[in-house]
Design a protein around this motif. Structure first.
Motif, PDB file in Angstrom:
ATOM      1  N   TRP A 235       0.864  -1.271  -0.057  1.00  0.00           N
ATOM      2  CA  TRP A 235      -0.138   0.022  -0.058  1.00  0.00           C
ATOM      3  C   TRP A 235       0.887   1.171  -0.092  1.00  0.00           C
ATOM      4  O   TRP A 235       0.705   2.249  -0.764  1.00  0.00           O
ATOM      5  CB  TRP A 235      -0.848  -0.202   1.227  1.00  0.00           C
ATOM      6  CG  TRP A 235      -1.646   1.228   1.496  1.00  0.00           C
ATOM      7  CD1 TRP A 235      -2.998   1.894   0.783  1.00  0.00           C
ATOM      8  CD2 TRP A 235      -1.218   2.594   2.332  1.00  0.00           C
ATOM      9  NE1 TRP A 235      -2.920   3.032   1.397  1.00  0.00           N
ATOM     10  CE2 TRP A 235      -2.256   3.481   2.124  1.00  0.00           C
ATOM     11  CE3 TRP A 235      -0.070   2.608   3.369  1.00  0.00           C
ATOM     12  CZ2 TRP A 235      -2.067   4.653   2.877  1.00  0.00           C
ATOM     13  CZ3 TRP A 235      -0.126   3.638   3.834  1.00  0.00           C
ATOM     14  CH2 TRP A 235      -0.962   4.750   3.848  1.00  0.00           C
ATOM     15  N   HIS A 236       1.877   1.388   0.754  1.00  0.00           N
ATOM     16  CA  HIS A 236       2.674   2.345   0.916  1.00  0.00           C
ATOM     17  C   HIS A 236       3.637   2.828  -0.349  1.00  0.00           C
ATOM     18  O   HIS A 236       3.677   3.642  -0.668  1.00  0.00           O
ATOM     19  CB  HIS A 236       3.782   2.094   2.292  1.00  0.00           C
ATOM     20  CG  HIS A 236       4.848   3.100   2.184  1.00  0.00           C
ATOM     21  ND1 HIS A 236       4.609   4.492   2.676  1.00  0.00           N
ATOM     22  CD2 HIS A 236       6.194   2.954   2.218  1.00  0.00           C
ATOM     23  CE1 HIS A 236       5.804   5.211   2.549  1.00  0.00           C
ATOM     24  NE2 HIS A 236       6.680   4.214   2.254  1.00  0.00           N
ATOM     25  N   LEU A 237       4.145   1.578  -0.880  1.00  0.00           N
ATOM     26  CA  LEU A 237       4.822   1.977  -2.119  1.00  0.00           C
ATOM     27  C   LEU A 237       3.950   2.486  -3.322  1.00  0.00           C
ATOM     28  O   LEU A 237       4.210   3.217  -4.006  1.00  0.00           O
ATOM     29  CB  LEU A 237       5.864   0.636  -2.608  1.00  0.00           C
ATOM     30  CG  LEU A 237       4.871  -0.806  -3.283  1.00  0.00           C
ATOM     31  CD1 LEU A 237       4.726  -0.326  -4.862  1.00  0.00           C
ATOM     32  CD2 LEU A 237       5.732  -1.697  -2.973  1.00  0.00           C
ATOM     33  N   GLY A 238       2.603   1.903  -3.270  1.00  0.00           N
ATOM     34  CA  GLY A 238       1.795   2.409  -4.357  1.00  0.00           C
ATOM     35  C   GLY A 238       1.236   3.863  -3.817  1.00  0.00           C
ATOM     36  O   GLY A 238       1.241   4.471  -4.987  1.00  0.00           O
ATOM     37  N   ARG A 239       1.307   4.184  -2.856  1.00  0.00           N
ATOM     38  CA  ARG A 239       0.860   5.406  -2.372  1.00  0.00           C
ATOM     39  C   ARG A 239       2.034   6.375  -2.624  1.00  0.00           C
ATOM     40  O   ARG A 239       1.732   7.458  -3.227  1.00  0.00           O
ATOM     41  CB  ARG A 239       0.472   5.787  -0.956  1.00  0.00           C
ATOM     42  CG  ARG A 239      -0.781   5.114  -0.518  1.00  0.00           C
ATOM     43  CD  ARG A 239      -2.133   5.867  -1.179  1.00  0.00           C
ATOM     44  NE  ARG A 239      -2.356   7.287  -0.734  1.00  0.00           N
ATOM     45  CZ  ARG A 239      -2.191   8.174  -1.503  1.00  0.00           C
ATOM     46  NH1 ARG A 239      -2.125   8.214  -2.666  1.00  0.00           N
ATOM     47  NH2 ARG A 239      -2.307   9.500  -0.689  1.00  0.00           N
ATOM     48  N   GLY A 240       3.041   5.948  -2.340  1.00  0.00           N
ATOM     49  CA  GLY A 240       4.432   6.898  -2.787  1.00  0.00           C
ATOM     50  C   GLY A 240       4.482   7.249  -4.092  1.00  0.00           C
ATOM     51  O   GLY A 240       4.691   8.408  -4.528  1.00  0.00           O
ATOM     52  N   GLU A 241       4.360   6.176  -4.925  1.00  0.00           N
ATOM     53  CA  GLU A 241       4.534   6.339  -6.367  1.00  0.00           C
ATOM     54  C   GLU A 241       3.258   7.073  -7.050  1.00  0.00           C
ATOM     55  O   GLU A 241       3.635   8.084  -7.705  1.00  0.00           O
ATOM     56  CB  GLU A 241       4.535   5.002  -7.029  1.00  0.00           C
ATOM     57  CG  GLU A 241       4.539   4.901  -8.654  1.00  0.00           C
ATOM     58  CD  GLU A 241       4.544   3.708  -9.248  1.00  0.00           C
ATOM     59  OE1 GLU A 241       4.283   3.471 -10.405  1.00  0.00           O
ATOM     60  OE2 GLU A 241       5.310   2.746  -8.862  1.00  0.00           O
ATOM     61  N   ASP A 242       2.091   6.803  -6.645  1.00  0.00           N
ATOM     62  CA  ASP A 242       1.004   7.654  -7.018  1.00  0.00           C
ATOM     63  C   ASP A 242       1.280   9.213  -6.853  1.00  0.00           C
ATOM     64  O   ASP A 242       0.791   9.898  -7.741  1.00  0.00           O
ATOM     65  CB  ASP A 242      -0.341   7.051  -6.271  1.00  0.00           C
ATOM     66  CG  ASP A 242      -1.337   7.503  -6.736  1.00  0.00           C
ATOM     67  OD1 ASP A 242      -1.647   8.236  -7.800  1.00  0.00           O
ATOM     68  OD2 ASP A 242      -2.306   7.168  -6.090  1.00  0.00           O
ATOM     69  N   ALA A 243       1.472   9.499  -5.482  1.00  0.00           N
ATOM     70  CA  ALA A 243       1.486  10.671  -4.988  1.00  0.00           C
ATOM     71  C   ALA A 243       2.454  11.418  -5.651  1.00  0.00           C
ATOM     72  O   ALA A 243       2.506  12.523  -6.291  1.00  0.00           O
ATOM     73  CB  ALA A 243       1.446  10.792  -3.395  1.00  0.00           C
TER      74      ALA A 243
ATOM     75  N   SER B 142      14.525   8.085  -7.855  1.00  0.00           N
ATOM     76  CA  SER B 142      14.203   8.023  -6.598  1.00  0.00           C
ATOM     77  C   SER B 142      12.937   7.419  -6.238  1.00  0.00           C
ATOM     78  O   SER B 142      12.800   6.549  -5.049  1.00  0.00           O
ATOM     79  CB  SER B 142      14.185   9.536  -5.652  1.00  0.00           C
ATOM     80  OG  SER B 142      13.852   9.578  -4.348  1.00  0.00           O
ATOM     81  N   ILE B 143      11.884   7.507  -7.065  1.00  0.00           N
ATOM     82  CA  ILE B 143      10.756   6.833  -6.641  1.00  0.00           C
ATOM     83  C   ILE B 143      10.918   5.482  -7.030  1.00  0.00           C
ATOM     84  O   ILE B 143      10.451   4.402  -6.051  1.00  0.00           O
ATOM     85  CB  ILE B 143       9.459   7.607  -7.148  1.00  0.00           C
ATOM     86  CG1 ILE B 143       9.170   8.940  -7.025  1.00  0.00           C
ATOM     87  CG2 ILE B 143       8.270   6.515  -7.539  1.00  0.00           C
ATOM     88  CD1 ILE B 143       8.431   9.626  -8.136  1.00  0.00           C
ATOM     89  N   ALA B 144      11.706   5.209  -7.995  1.00  0.00           N
ATOM     90  CA  ALA B 144      11.631   3.653  -8.432  1.00  0.00           C
ATOM     91  C   ALA B 144      12.666   3.156  -7.291  1.00  0.00           C
ATOM     92  O   ALA B 144      12.217   1.973  -6.956  1.00  0.00           O
ATOM     93  CB  ALA B 144      12.533   3.617  -9.617  1.00  0.00           C
TER      94      ALA B 144
END
Length: 168
Positions: A46-54, A146-148
């Motif tokens: 969930w966190h990695l998805g939210r981070g990439e999304d945002a 950085s996101i990746a």
């Protein structure tokens, strides 16, 4: 090879790893926290998805998938709709619960938005400054790497936690 093709490959690998980690996992393993206080697989994905999304949405000038496609309502977490998981307490980690199917649907949607954005980029776009709070200012290329890197770290942690769970 163009720079955006390298980024597409990197984000494609994240997508594959998320799918492999969530494939065949049961609800108990999904929510189990290593040693009782580590981050659960559900929280990590969930966190990695939210981070990439945002972060991709911000850099691309797009709406976040989380809100624009109704995932905030579908997850129905007791967190602020803007929450991405950064700095979460143990209680907040415990509050993130969702079935694997919903996590996959959310990350698939995030990945589609990321891919659409990356496909539109030319090499010159990667030099655009997206964050002036740092010295030197952060360019789009640096932000995407950085996101990746962050997402790869978290999906690796989730895969490791899945391996720990398989021994129980």
């Amino acid at each position: 090879m163009k720079a955006n093709e390298l980024l597409l490959d990197a984000f494609g690998r994240i997508h594959e790893a998320v799918g492999a980690t969530l494939r065949g996992i049961d609800a108990g393993a999904l929510g189990r926290r290593p040693e009782g206080n580590g981050n659960s697989i559900v929280w990590l994905v969930w966190h990695l998805g939210r981070g990439e999304d945002a972060q991709v949405a911000s850099a691309a000038g797009l709406a976040q998938v989380w809100t624009s496609q109704g995932f905030a309502a579908r997850f129905d977490l007791p967190l602020a709709v803007t929450d991405t998981g950064y700095g979460h307490s143990s209680d907040q980690v415990d509050a993130v619960q969702a079935p694997a199917e919903l996590l996959i649907a959310y990350y698939d949607a995030v990945h589609r938005q990321t891919v659409g954005f990356l496909e539109s980029l030319g090499d010159e776009d990667l030099d655009r400054v997206v964050d002036t709070r740092w010295n030197p200012p952060v360019t789009l290329g640096v932000r995407l790497v950085s996101i990746a890197a962050d997402c790869l770290q978290h999906v690796g942690q989730a895969a490791y936690a899945k391996g720990l769970n398989s021994g129980r």
